[in-house]
Design a protein around this motif. Structure first.
Motif, short mmCIF file in Angstrom:
data_model
loop_
_atom_site.label_atom_id
_atom_site.label_comp_id
_atom_site.label_asym_id
_atom_site.label_seq_id
_atom_site.Cartn_x
_atom_site.Cartn_y
_atom_site.Cartn_z
N PRO A 105 1.86 -3.40 -0.06
CA PRO A 105 0.85 -3.49 -1.12
C PRO A 105 0.47 -2.13 -1.68
N CYS A 106 0.42 -1.11 -0.85
CA CYS A 106 0.07 0.23 -1.34
C CYS A 106 1.13 0.74 -2.30
N ARG A 144 2.37 -5.07 11.36
CA ARG A 144 1.21 -4.93 10.48
C ARG A 144 1.30 -3.64 9.68
N GLN A 145 1.72 -2.57 10.32
CA GLN A 145 1.87 -1.30 9.62
C GLN A 145 2.91 -1.40 8.50
N TYR A 176 7.42 8.75 10.87
CA TYR A 176 6.96 7.52 11.53
C TYR A 176 8.12 6.82 12.23
N ARG A 177 9.23 6.73 11.52
CA ARG A 177 10.39 6.02 12.05
C ARG A 177 10.91 6.67 13.33
N THR A 178 11.13 7.97 13.30
CA THR A 178 11.68 8.65 14.47
C THR A 178 10.68 8.66 15.63
N SER A 193 11.06 -0.91 13.79
CA SER A 193 10.67 0.49 13.63
C SER A 193 11.60 1.21 12.67
N GLY A 194 12.84 0.79 12.60
CA GLY A 194 13.79 1.38 11.67
C GLY A 194 13.46 1.11 10.21
N LYS A 195 12.53 0.21 9.97
CA LYS A 195 12.14 -0.15 8.60
C LYS A 195 11.08 0.77 8.01
N PHE A 196 10.50 1.64 8.83
CA PHE A 196 9.51 2.58 8.30
C PHE A 196 10.18 3.48 7.27
#
Length: 86
Positions: A75-76, A68-69, A28-30, A20-23
């Motif tokens: 790619p985006c 997956r997220q 999103y991360r927090t 989650s820290g990679k967002f």
């Protein structure tokens, strides 16, 4: 909770927080980190092994969603960068 179950749960907790820290988005991360901490905290007193296994399986599914997220973002960003240079 058996020692192996406890180790499995703690390992899953750490992996979920790490992923989650990679967002890249702060929001999103927090949010993800806060929800993970809350969910594990809510269920820390569960003693039934069947319920623990159900919660572990749910957490594993959520971990796959997080991964997956994270993979969808790459790619985006690459596609966006290539469109900017045109």
């Amino acid at each position: 909770m058996a020692a192996s179950s406890r180790a499995q749960v703690l390992d899953l907790y750490r992996v979920m927080l790490r992923e989650s820290g990679k967002f890249t988005s702060y929001n999103y991360r927090t949010y993800a980190i806060r929800r993970i901490r809350e969910a594990f905290r809510e269920n820390k007193n569960v003693k039934d092994s069947a319920q623990i296994q159900m919660l572990v399986n749910k957490a594993k599914r959520n971990l796959e969603i997080i991964r997956r997220q994270l993979n969808m973002k790459i790619p985006c960003q690459i596609g966006f960068a290539s469109n900017v240079s045109m």
